[in-house]
Design an enzyme around this catalytic site. Structure first.
Site, PDB file in Angstrom:
ATOM      1  N   SER A 150     -10.775  30.709 -24.699  1.00 54.05           N
ATOM      2  CA  SER A 150     -10.964  29.766 -25.921  1.00 54.05           C
ATOM      3  C   SER A 150     -12.002  30.774 -26.859  1.00 54.05           C
ATOM      4  CB  SER A 150     -11.557  28.794 -26.230  1.00 54.05           C
ATOM      5  OG  SER A 150     -12.588  28.691 -27.068  1.00 54.05           O
ATOM      6  N   TYR A 155     -19.085  24.374 -22.070  1.00 56.41           N
ATOM      7  CA  TYR A 155     -17.418  24.540 -22.321  1.00 56.41           C
ATOM      8  C   TYR A 155     -17.305  26.276 -23.057  1.00 56.41           C
ATOM      9  CZ  TYR A 155     -13.297  24.316 -25.420  1.00 56.41           C
ATOM     10  OH  TYR A 155     -11.861  24.988 -25.947  1.00 56.41           O
TER      11      TYR A 155
HETATM   12  P1  NAD Z   1      -5.456  17.860 -25.585  1.00 55.83           P
HETATM   13  O1  NAD Z   1      -6.985  17.003 -25.723  1.00 55.83           O
HETATM   14  O2  NAD Z   1      -4.508  17.706 -26.833  1.00 55.83           O
HETATM   15  O3  NAD Z   1      -5.027  18.661 -24.308  1.00 55.83           O
HETATM   16  C1  NAD Z   1      -5.901  18.664 -23.190  1.00 55.83           C
HETATM   17  C2  NAD Z   1      -4.762  18.167 -21.799  1.00 55.83           C
HETATM   18  O4  NAD Z   1      -5.361  19.113 -20.837  1.00 55.83           O
HETATM   19  C3  NAD Z   1      -4.473  16.509 -22.274  1.00 55.83           C
HETATM   20  O5  NAD Z   1      -2.951  17.182 -22.182  1.00 55.83           O
HETATM   21  C4  NAD Z   1      -5.389  16.566 -20.626  1.00 55.83           C
HETATM   22  O6  NAD Z   1      -4.837  15.366 -20.557  1.00 55.83           O
HETATM   23  C5  NAD Z   1      -5.266  17.221 -20.091  1.00 55.83           C
HETATM   24  N1  NAD Z   1      -6.237  17.465 -19.205  1.00 55.83           N
HETATM   25  C6  NAD Z   1      -8.082  17.118 -19.293  1.00 55.83           C
HETATM   26  N2  NAD Z   1      -8.518  17.066 -18.652  1.00 55.83           N
HETATM   27  C7  NAD Z   1      -7.388  17.126 -17.286  1.00 55.83           C
HETATM   28  C8  NAD Z   1      -7.198  17.449 -15.424  1.00 55.83           C
HETATM   29  N3  NAD Z   1      -9.272  17.579 -14.884  1.00 55.83           N
HETATM   30  N4  NAD Z   1      -6.837  17.693 -15.087  1.00 55.83           N
HETATM   31  C9  NAD Z   1      -5.497  17.603 -15.540  1.00 55.83           C
HETATM   32  N5  NAD Z   1      -5.201  17.952 -16.614  1.00 55.83           N
HETATM   33  C10 NAD Z   1      -6.016  17.597 -17.569  1.00 55.83           C
HETATM   34  O7  NAD Z   1      -6.278  19.917 -26.184  1.00 55.83           O
HETATM   35  P2  NAD Z   1      -5.919  21.109 -26.743  1.00 55.83           P
HETATM   36  O8  NAD Z   1      -6.442  22.087 -27.584  1.00 55.83           O
HETATM   37  O9  NAD Z   1      -4.305  21.469 -26.428  1.00 55.83           O
HETATM   38  O10 NAD Z   1      -5.784  22.132 -25.127  1.00 55.83           O
HETATM   39  C11 NAD Z   1      -5.431  22.651 -24.756  1.00 55.83           C
HETATM   40  C12 NAD Z   1      -6.366  24.046 -23.645  1.00 55.83           C
HETATM   41  O11 NAD Z   1      -6.642  24.379 -25.185  1.00 55.83           O
HETATM   42  C13 NAD Z   1      -8.029  23.150 -23.369  1.00 55.83           C
HETATM   43  O12 NAD Z   1      -8.103  24.271 -22.249  1.00 55.83           O
HETATM   44  C14 NAD Z   1      -8.336  23.724 -25.004  1.00 55.83           C
HETATM   45  O13 NAD Z   1     -10.133  24.178 -24.407  1.00 55.83           O
HETATM   46  C15 NAD Z   1      -8.244  24.331 -24.606  1.00 55.83           C
HETATM   47  N6  NAD Z   1      -9.202  25.447 -26.060  1.00 55.83           N
HETATM   48  C16 NAD Z   1      -8.612  24.123 -27.571  1.00 55.83           C
HETATM   49  C17 NAD Z   1      -9.024  24.615 -28.653  1.00 55.83           C
HETATM   50  C18 NAD Z   1      -7.854  23.825 -29.646  1.00 55.83           C
HETATM   51  O14 NAD Z   1      -8.659  24.210 -31.369  1.00 55.83           O
HETATM   52  N7  NAD Z   1      -7.770  22.525 -29.841  1.00 55.83           N
HETATM   53  C19 NAD Z   1      -9.229  25.961 -28.793  1.00 55.83           C
HETATM   54  C20 NAD Z   1      -9.460  27.120 -27.522  1.00 55.83           C
HETATM   55  C21 NAD Z   1      -9.259  26.369 -26.244  1.00 55.83           C
END
Ligand code: NAD
Length: 254
Positions: free
Chosen positions: A145, A158
Site C-alpha cells: 500500500s 495497517y
Molecule cells: P476488499 O475488502 O474489497 O478485498 C479484500 C479481500 O481480502 C476480501 O475478498 C476478503 O474476503 C479477503 N480477506 C480478508 N481477510 C482474509 C483472510 N484472513 N484470508 C483470506 N482472505 C481474506 O479490499 P481491497 O481494497 O480490494 O483490498 C485488497 C488489498 O489491497 C488489501 O491487501 C488492501 O490492504 C490493499 N490496498 C487497498 C487499497 C484501497 O484503497 N482499496 C489501498 C492500498 C492497499
C-alpha cells in the site's frame, strides 16, 4: 496472439472482492489459469463464475491466509488442479479499526498483523517452496500500500503491517531472483473498493479527505491495480525484483 500469462497457473488471494477480483479477471484475460483463495465462499465462487463467463479458467479454495495449514492446502490445491504454480498475487487484506495509537486495541493489532503481514509471509513461503520444487521460474506480487511507504494517519497497525510487506518483498527479491523467482509488490493509492467504502462508512467528509490525498484528482479503479499486477507477473517485467511499485495517482511524488 498469446496472452501475457498464457497457460500460467496463478494463485490470487483476496479475490472475492475489489482489487483481487479485478486481478483475477485481468490475469484470466491474459490466459492465466486461476486459483482463488479467500475466506468469503459465496463471493469467491462469484469471481470464479465471472472468470468463466469471460472465457477463462478458475476454481475456488476457501483459505484464511493467517493459518499456515490452510495456506499450504491452498497451494496444494492449485498444484493439484493445474499441475504446477507459476504466479501468485498475495493480496488478501484487512484495514483494521481507524484509531490513533493511544486508542488502539491489542486485539485489532494482532488481527491486522495476522492477515496483512503473517498472511503474506505464509503465502510467500508456501509458494516459493513449490516454485523451487518445480525448479522455477516463478513470479509473485504482494499487495502492500502507499501505507507501506509513508505513514497513514489513524491506521497504525495497517501502516506497520504494510511496511512489513514492503520489507518482506525486498528480502524475497534478494533471496530468490537468481533462482528465477521474482517477487515484487504493488502499493495502491486510494482505490474504489469495498475496503475504502468501509473506511468511508457513508461519511462525505471522510470521503472528501481521502479524495484530497490523490494528486490525480480521483480514486483509482481496481482494474488500474490489476494491470500493474499483470505486468509485474509477466515476462515483460523480467528485470524487476524486490520492488514496491506505487500505483497511486502520484501520492508518493508529493
Ligand atoms: P476488499 O475488502 O474489497 O478485498 C479484500 C479481500 O481480502 C476480501 O475478498 C476478503 O474476503 C479477503 N480477506 C480478508 N481477510 C482474509 C483472510 N484472513 N484470508 C483470506 N482472505 C481474506 O479490499 P481491497 O481494497 O480490494 O483490498 C485488497 C488489498 O489491497 C488489501 O491487501 C488492501 O490492504 C490493499 N490496498 C487497498 C487499497 C484501497 O484503497 N482499496 C489501498 C492500498 C492497499
Amino acid at each position: 496472439m498469446a496472452g501475457l500469462l498464457e497457460g500460467k497457473s496463478t494463485l490470487i488471494t483476496g479475490a472475492a472482492s475489489g482489487i483481487g477480483r479485478a486481478a483475477a479477471m485481468a490475469c484470466a484475460r491474459e490466459g492465466a489459469k486461476i486459483t482463488i483463495g479467500d475466506v468469503q465462499v459465496e463471493a469467491g465462487q462469484a469471481t470464479v463464475e465471472m472468470v468463466k463467463e469471460s472465457g477463462g479458467e478458475a476454481h475456488f479454495v476457501k483459505c484464511d491466509v493467517s493459518k499456515a495449514a490452510e495456506v499450504e492446502a491452498m497451494v496444494e490445491a492449485a498444484v493439484k488442479k493445474y499441475g504446477r504454480l507459476d504466479c501468485a498475487f498475495n493480496n488478501a487484506g484487512y484495514e483494521g479499526l481507524t484509531m490513533h495509537i493511544a486508542d488502539s486495541t491489542e486485539e485489532d493489532w494482532d488481527k491486522v498483523m495476522a492477515i496483512d503481514l503473517k498472511g503474506v509471509f505464509l503465502c510467500l513461503r508456501a509458494e516459493i517452496r513449490q516454485m523451487i520444487k518445480q525448479g522455477g521460474p516463478g513470479a509473485i506480487v504482494n499487495t502492500a500500500s502507499i501505507a507501506g511507504l509513508v505513514g497513514s494517519h489513524g491506521m497504525p497497525a495497517y501502516t506497520a503491517a504494510k511496511h512489513g510487506v514492503v520489507g518482506l518483498t525486498r528480502v524475497a527479491g534478494l533471496e530468490y531472483s537468481k533462482r528465477g523467482i521474482r517477487v515484487n509488490a504493488v502499493c495502491p493509492g486510494v482505490i474504489d473498493t469495498p475496503m475504502v467504502e468501509r473506511l468511508v462508512g457513508g461519511r462525505p467528509k471522510v470521503d472528501a479527505r481521502l479524495l484530497a490525498i490523490e494528486p490525480i484528482g480521483r480514486k483509482g479503479k481496481p482494474q488500474e491495480i490489476a494491470e500493474a499486477v499483470v505486468w509485474l507477473l509477466s515476462d515483460h517485467a523480467s528485470f524487476v525484483a524486490g520492488f514496491p511499485m506505487a500505483v497511486d495517482g502520484g501520492i508518493i511524488a508529493q
